[in-house]
Design a protein around this motif. Structure first.
Motif, PDB file in Angstrom:
ATOM      1  N   GLY A 250       5.640 -16.563  -8.799  1.00  0.00           N
ATOM      2  CA  GLY A 250       5.795 -18.011  -8.670  1.00  0.00           C
ATOM      3  C   GLY A 250       5.261 -18.559  -7.361  1.00  0.00           C
ATOM      4  N   LYS A 251       4.392 -17.762  -6.690  1.00  0.00           N
ATOM      5  CA  LYS A 251       3.813 -18.187  -5.420  1.00  0.00           C
ATOM      6  C   LYS A 251       2.546 -17.378  -5.193  1.00  0.00           C
ATOM      7  CE  LYS A 251       6.615 -14.878  -2.795  1.00  0.00           C
ATOM      8  NZ  LYS A 251       7.580 -14.690  -1.691  1.00  0.00           N
ATOM      9  N   ALA A 252       1.777 -17.776  -4.188  1.00  0.00           N
ATOM     10  CA  ALA A 252       0.554 -17.045  -3.869  1.00  0.00           C
ATOM     11  C   ALA A 252       0.900 -15.656  -3.348  1.00  0.00           C
ATOM     12  CB  ALA A 252      -0.261 -17.810  -2.832  1.00  0.00           C
ATOM     13  N   ILE A 253       0.026 -14.689  -3.643  1.00  0.00           N
ATOM     14  CA  ILE A 253       0.206 -13.336  -3.126  1.00  0.00           C
ATOM     15  C   ILE A 253      -1.032 -12.954  -2.318  1.00  0.00           C
ATOM     16  CG2 ILE A 253       1.718 -12.657  -5.025  1.00  0.00           C
ATOM     17  CD1 ILE A 253      -0.664 -11.119  -6.209  1.00  0.00           C
ATOM     18  N   GLY A 254      -0.947 -11.835  -1.611  1.00  0.00           N
ATOM     19  CA  GLY A 254      -2.062 -11.367  -0.794  1.00  0.00           C
ATOM     20  C   GLY A 254      -2.177 -12.066   0.548  1.00  0.00           C
ATOM     21  N   LYS A 255      -1.164 -12.845   0.913  1.00  0.00           N
ATOM     22  CA  LYS A 255      -1.264 -13.624   2.149  1.00  0.00           C
ATOM     23  C   LYS A 255      -1.011 -12.765   3.381  1.00  0.00           C
ATOM     24  CE  LYS A 255      -0.206 -17.922   2.185  1.00  0.00           C
ATOM     25  NZ  LYS A 255       0.469 -19.229   2.170  1.00  0.00           N
ATOM     26  N   ASP A 256      -0.188 -11.723   3.261  1.00  0.00           N
ATOM     27  CA  ASP A 256       0.088 -10.876   4.420  1.00  0.00           C
ATOM     28  C   ASP A 256      -1.182 -10.195   4.916  1.00  0.00           C
ATOM     29  OD1 ASP A 256       2.718 -11.576   4.227  1.00  0.00           O
ATOM     30  OD2 ASP A 256       3.393  -9.693   3.338  1.00  0.00           O
ATOM     31  N   ALA A 257      -1.937  -9.614   3.999  1.00  0.00           N
ATOM     32  CA  ALA A 257      -3.174  -8.934   4.382  1.00  0.00           C
ATOM     33  C   ALA A 257      -4.181  -9.916   4.954  1.00  0.00           C
ATOM     34  CB  ALA A 257      -3.767  -8.204   3.175  1.00  0.00           C
ATOM     35  N   ALA A 258      -4.261 -11.110   4.350  1.00  0.00           N
ATOM     36  CA  ALA A 258      -5.216 -12.111   4.825  1.00  0.00           C
ATOM     37  C   ALA A 258      -4.935 -12.535   6.257  1.00  0.00           C
ATOM     38  CB  ALA A 258      -5.192 -13.328   3.905  1.00  0.00           C
ATOM     39  N   ARG A 259      -3.661 -12.507   6.639  1.00  0.00           N
ATOM     40  CA  ARG A 259      -3.287 -12.913   7.991  1.00  0.00           C
ATOM     41  C   ARG A 259      -3.190 -11.737   8.950  1.00  0.00           C
ATOM     42  NH1 ARG A 259       1.564 -16.856   5.865  1.00  0.00           N
ATOM     43  NH2 ARG A 259       0.295 -18.702   5.457  1.00  0.00           N
ATOM     44  N   GLY A 260      -3.423 -10.543   8.457  1.00  0.00           N
ATOM     45  CA  GLY A 260      -3.308  -9.369   9.310  1.00  0.00           C
ATOM     46  C   GLY A 260      -1.881  -9.061   9.712  1.00  0.00           C
ATOM     47  N   LYS A 261      -0.949  -9.457   8.869  1.00  0.00           N
ATOM     48  CA  LYS A 261       0.472  -9.291   9.205  1.00  0.00           C
ATOM     49  C   LYS A 261       0.897  -7.837   9.052  1.00  0.00           C
ATOM     50  CE  LYS A 261       3.382 -12.403   7.761  1.00  0.00           C
ATOM     51  NZ  LYS A 261       4.329 -13.207   6.940  1.00  0.00           N
ATOM     52  N   GLY A 262       1.631  -7.352  10.040  1.00  0.00           N
ATOM     53  CA  GLY A 262       2.145  -5.997   9.970  1.00  0.00           C
ATOM     54  C   GLY A 262       3.395  -5.932   9.118  1.00  0.00           C
ATOM     55  N   THR A 263       3.386  -5.106   8.099  1.00  0.00           N
ATOM     56  CA  THR A 263       4.552  -4.851   7.260  1.00  0.00           C
ATOM     57  C   THR A 263       4.688  -3.349   7.087  1.00  0.00           C
ATOM     58  OG1 THR A 263       3.356  -4.842   5.147  1.00  0.00           O
ATOM     59  CG2 THR A 263       4.069  -6.994   5.985  1.00  0.00           C
ATOM     60  N   LEU A 264       5.823  -2.912   6.574  1.00  0.00           N
ATOM     61  CA  LEU A 264       5.981  -1.483   6.314  1.00  0.00           C
ATOM     62  C   LEU A 264       5.010  -1.009   5.241  1.00  0.00           C
ATOM     63  CD1 LEU A 264       9.865  -1.143   6.499  1.00  0.00           C
ATOM     64  CD2 LEU A 264       8.171  -0.543   8.242  1.00  0.00           C
ATOM     65  N   VAL A 265       4.651  -1.898   4.326  1.00  0.00           N
ATOM     66  CA  VAL A 265       3.673  -1.538   3.288  1.00  0.00           C
ATOM     67  C   VAL A 265       2.290  -1.358   3.896  1.00  0.00           C
ATOM     68  CG1 VAL A 265       2.553  -2.300   1.165  1.00  0.00           C
ATOM     69  CG2 VAL A 265       4.999  -2.647   1.454  1.00  0.00           C
ATOM     70  N   SER A 266       1.903  -2.285   4.770  1.00  0.00           N
ATOM     71  CA  SER A 266       0.584  -2.148   5.394  1.00  0.00           C
ATOM     72  C   SER A 266       0.541  -0.951   6.347  1.00  0.00           C
ATOM     73  CB  SER A 266       0.213  -3.433   6.145  1.00  0.00           C
ATOM     74  OG  SER A 266       1.076  -3.656   7.255  1.00  0.00           O
ATOM     75  N   LEU A 267       1.683  -0.616   6.946  1.00  0.00           N
ATOM     76  CA  LEU A 267       1.731   0.492   7.889  1.00  0.00           C
ATOM     77  C   LEU A 267       1.678   1.833   7.184  1.00  0.00           C
ATOM     78  CD1 LEU A 267       2.138   1.169  10.944  1.00  0.00           C
ATOM     79  CD2 LEU A 267       4.596   1.283  10.455  1.00  0.00           C
ATOM     80  N   HIS A 268       2.442   1.971   6.091  1.00  0.00           N
ATOM     81  CA  HIS A 268       2.590   3.276   5.435  1.00  0.00           C
ATOM     82  C   HIS A 268       1.950   3.362   4.047  1.00  0.00           C
ATOM     83  CE1 HIS A 268       5.252   4.804   8.524  1.00  0.00           C
ATOM     84  NE2 HIS A 268       6.094   3.793   8.369  1.00  0.00           N
ATOM     85  N   GLY A 269       1.651   2.227   3.435  1.00  0.00           N
ATOM     86  CA  GLY A 269       1.058   2.232   2.110  1.00  0.00           C
ATOM     87  C   GLY A 269       2.080   2.022   1.002  1.00  0.00           C
ATOM     88  N   PRO A 270       1.632   1.592  -0.178  1.00  0.00           N
ATOM     89  CA  PRO A 270       2.564   1.277  -1.268  1.00  0.00           C
ATOM     90  C   PRO A 270       3.311   2.482  -1.823  1.00  0.00           C
ATOM     91  CG  PRO A 270       0.278   1.098  -1.993  1.00  0.00           C
ATOM     92  CD  PRO A 270       0.243   1.257  -0.506  1.00  0.00           C
ATOM     93  N   HIS A 271       2.698   3.669  -1.816  1.00  0.00           N
ATOM     94  CA  HIS A 271       3.402   4.844  -2.354  1.00  0.00           C
ATOM     95  C   HIS A 271       4.609   5.182  -1.480  1.00  0.00           C
ATOM     96  CE1 HIS A 271       0.386   5.475  -5.382  1.00  0.00           C
ATOM     97  NE2 HIS A 271      -0.583   5.551  -4.483  1.00  0.00           N
TER      98      HIS A 271
END
Length: 310
Positions: A250-271
């Motif tokens: 119900g909202k836009a997705i992919g915004k974290d990567a576009a902004r270069g935001k650090g998350t646990l997913v971006s740090l370690h990967g989805p698996h």
């Protein structure tokens, strides 16, 4: 369509009750002591609040209070106050100066449906209404309990909680002084997320314990549970943004990567993130052992939070 589970039934029932409580709080007619409720403002406040949703935070207040025999009706004012704070935060987060989102729960955000100035005032109005609600006699007959709930909610929502976490989130994106996105360490990401997202979820569980007159040991168990599911909620949210379905979200997705935001997913990967969610669900259930079978719904809720796609 498979039959609804007991958890889904309880979530839906709580959502209906909370929605009705929120609708009453956001009625057109002025309440005692109010001079008027401007039509544009109350309409925009309803747009930002009465948009459906799972009402997870108030559900947690209700279910944690139920562990101690608190009737649903007695927990509703506190549950509704928490949801008002959450909705205010969404209205402000969606503003162009913050996350700049056009959609929320599949509908135009408040600043798109109305305008930015109205959206700012909507957030201000919802926040103050939340504290009026939790401090009112209807929240609990004991003024000491009401005072404690008010202080706890303020701390969860404010400088050292949600609002502070939002500032850290913006700073991590490099939003100040023309900076670049920050390369956050895992501990920094966890602290940011515990503040921005986890603090209100933690409060939901603690509020249920306070309403129920829980012992210190019981409070600590529910606080630990709330902290764990708060992290699970954020990891699941980051996974949705990473590879979720915008229509379901119900909202836009992919915004974290576009902004270069650090998350646990971006740090370690989805698996890793999916494995971490499994561990968090088990850890959350372990915190509920002192309550035995009475906490079965809360244990199931941890799994629901981890598996959610919206």
């Amino acid at each position: 369509m498979p039959p609804a589970t007991r958890l889904e039934d309880r979530l839906a029932a709580a959502a209906r009750l909370v929605e009705a409580e929120l609708a009453t709080l956001l009625h057109d007619a002025p309440r005692p002591g109010e001079m008027a409720r401007p039509a544009r403002l109350i309409g925009a406040m309803r747009h930002g609040v009465l948009a459906g949703g799972k009402r997870l935070r108030p559900f947690l207040v209700i279910e944690c209070a139920a562990l101690f025999g608190v009737p649903v009706g007695d927990a509703l004012p506190t549950a509704a106050a928490l949801e008002l704070v959450h909705c205010y935060s969404l209205v402000h987060d969606d503003l162009p100066a913050m996350d700049d989102d056009d959609l929320r729960r599949g509908r135009p955000t408040v600043h798109k449906a109305y305008d930015e100035a109205t959206a700012i005032l909507v957030g201000d109005g919802l926040l103050t209404l939340a504290f009026e609600t939790v401090a009112a006699e209807s929240a609990h007959p004991d003024p000491a309990i009401r005072a404690e709930l008010t202080v706890l909610l303020a701390r969860a929502a404010g400088l050292g909680g949600m609002v502070g976490g939002q500032l850290l989130d913006l700073a991590a994106e490099g939003r100040f002084d023309g900076g670049a996105p920050l390369d956050l360490a895992e501990a920094d990401i966890r602290r940011l997320q515990a503040m921005k997202t986890g603090a209100l979820i933690r409060f939901a569980c603690l509020a249920g314990a306070v309403l129920g007159g829980a012992s210190q040991v019981e409070r600590e168990a529910l606080v630990a549970y709330g902290e764990i599911i708060g992290l699970a909620f954020q990891v699941a949210d980051d996974l949705i943004d990473h590879d979720g379905d915008a229509a379901l979200a119900g909202k836009a997705i992919g915004k974290d990567a576009a902004r270069g935001k650090g998350t646990l997913v971006s740090l370690h990967g989805p698996h890793w993130a999916r494995d971490e969610l499994t561990r968090l669900v088990d850890d959350a259930a372990a915190q509920l052992v002192p309550f035995g079978g009475r906490a079965a719904i809360l244990a199931e809720a941890a799994g629901f939070i981890a598996r959610r796609q919206a």
